[in-house]
Design a protein around this motif. Structure first.
Motif, PDB file in Angstrom:
ATOM      1  N   THR A   7       0.997  -1.341   0.029  1.00  0.00           N
ATOM      2  CA  THR A   7      -0.044   0.245  -0.034  1.00  0.00           C
ATOM      3  C   THR A   7       1.088   1.242  -0.062  1.00  0.00           C
ATOM      4  N   LEU A   8       0.259   2.247  -0.097  1.00  0.00           N
ATOM      5  CA  LEU A   8       1.029   3.554  -0.069  1.00  0.00           C
ATOM      6  C   LEU A   8       1.819   3.673   1.240  1.00  0.00           C
ATOM      7  N   ALA A   9       1.362   3.272   2.270  1.00  0.00           N
ATOM      8  CA  ALA A   9       2.127   3.041   3.618  1.00  0.00           C
ATOM      9  C   ALA A   9       3.558   2.626   3.536  1.00  0.00           C
ATOM     10  N   ASP A  10       3.567   1.732   2.507  1.00  0.00           N
ATOM     11  CA  ASP A  10       4.900   0.925   2.231  1.00  0.00           C
ATOM     12  C   ASP A  10       5.676   1.392   1.345  1.00  0.00           C
ATOM     13  N   LEU A  11       5.359   2.983   0.984  1.00  0.00           N
ATOM     14  CA  LEU A  11       6.082   3.226  -0.232  1.00  0.00           C
ATOM     15  C   LEU A  11       7.616   3.661   0.268  1.00  0.00           C
ATOM     16  N   ASP A  12       8.000   4.326   1.195  1.00  0.00           N
ATOM     17  CA  ASP A  12       9.169   4.644   1.886  1.00  0.00           C
ATOM     18  C   ASP A  12      10.206   3.500   1.966  1.00  0.00           C
ATOM     19  N   ARG A  35      10.779   6.210  -6.347  1.00  0.00           N
ATOM     20  CA  ARG A  35       9.786   6.591  -5.484  1.00  0.00           C
ATOM     21  C   ARG A  35       8.498   6.943  -6.217  1.00  0.00           C
ATOM     22  N   GLU A  39       4.906   5.045  -6.356  1.00  0.00           N
ATOM     23  CA  GLU A  39       3.736   5.830  -5.984  1.00  0.00           C
ATOM     24  C   GLU A  39       2.689   6.099  -7.077  1.00  0.00           C
ATOM     25  N   ARG A  43      -0.906   4.582  -6.359  1.00  0.00           N
ATOM     26  CA  ARG A  43      -2.210   5.218  -6.335  1.00  0.00           C
ATOM     27  C   ARG A  43      -3.143   5.048  -7.496  1.00  0.00           C
ATOM     28  N   GLU A  56       9.622  -5.198  10.687  1.00  0.00           N
ATOM     29  CA  GLU A  56       9.751  -4.018   9.862  1.00  0.00           C
ATOM     30  C   GLU A  56      10.463  -3.911   8.778  1.00  0.00           C
TER      31      GLU A  56
END
Length: 150
Positions: A7-12, A35, A39, A43, A56
């Motif tokens: 998900t976007l929460a995993d992007l970094d 990135r 992204e 999205r 993590e």
């Protein structure tokens, strides 16, 4: 180890790993490009990205692109397994196999006719993995490309 849809929460966490993947294929390091590409995919939800995580730490990912075929006895969806990468800390731990098995499960869940992929002739470890999972090398068709980079 957990395999889950990104998900976007995993992007970094994924962006650095994706940049490493691109460097494996002899592309210059470009964390911003990596990135931005991921992204946009996340999205728009126009591809499917699964990641392998150990707590993590993201160990690897598999990236599927939808494709359709009009030939054969049953036209329909295929999935292009476009990207598979496992960082050094995750290698020889079954991470790549688990990601490949999740990709196969996703193809079945979506009613796809199958998956296909390309890899370098000299990527012997990847080729051995694919063949152990039942992938068959195509010796009939040739692959052509037309680059449209400006």
């Amino acid at each position: 180890m957990e395999i889950r849809r990104a998900t976007l929460a995993d992007l970094d966490a994924l962006a650095g790993l994706f940049d490493g993947y691109r460097q494996f294929y002899r592309q210059p390091a470009d964390p911003e490009l990596s990135r931005a590409f991921l992204e946009e995919r996340l999205r728009l939800a126009d591809t499917v990205l699964f990641l392998a995580a150990d707590g993590e730490s993201v160990l690897g990912f598999v990236h599927l692109f939808p494709v359709f075929t009009s030939t054969g006895p049953r036209p329909g969806r295929l999935w292009l397994l476009n990207d598979l990468f496992v960082q050094a800390a995750g290698r020889r731990r079954g991470v790549a196999r688990a990601l490949m098995e999740r990709a196969t499960a996703h193809a079945r869940e979506t009613g796809a006719r199958g998956l296909f992929l390309q890899t370098g002739r000299n990527n012997l470890a990847a080729r051995a993995l694919y063949e152990s999972l039942g992938y068959v090398r195509d010796d009939v068709f040739l692959v052509y490309e037309l680059g449209l980079d400006g």
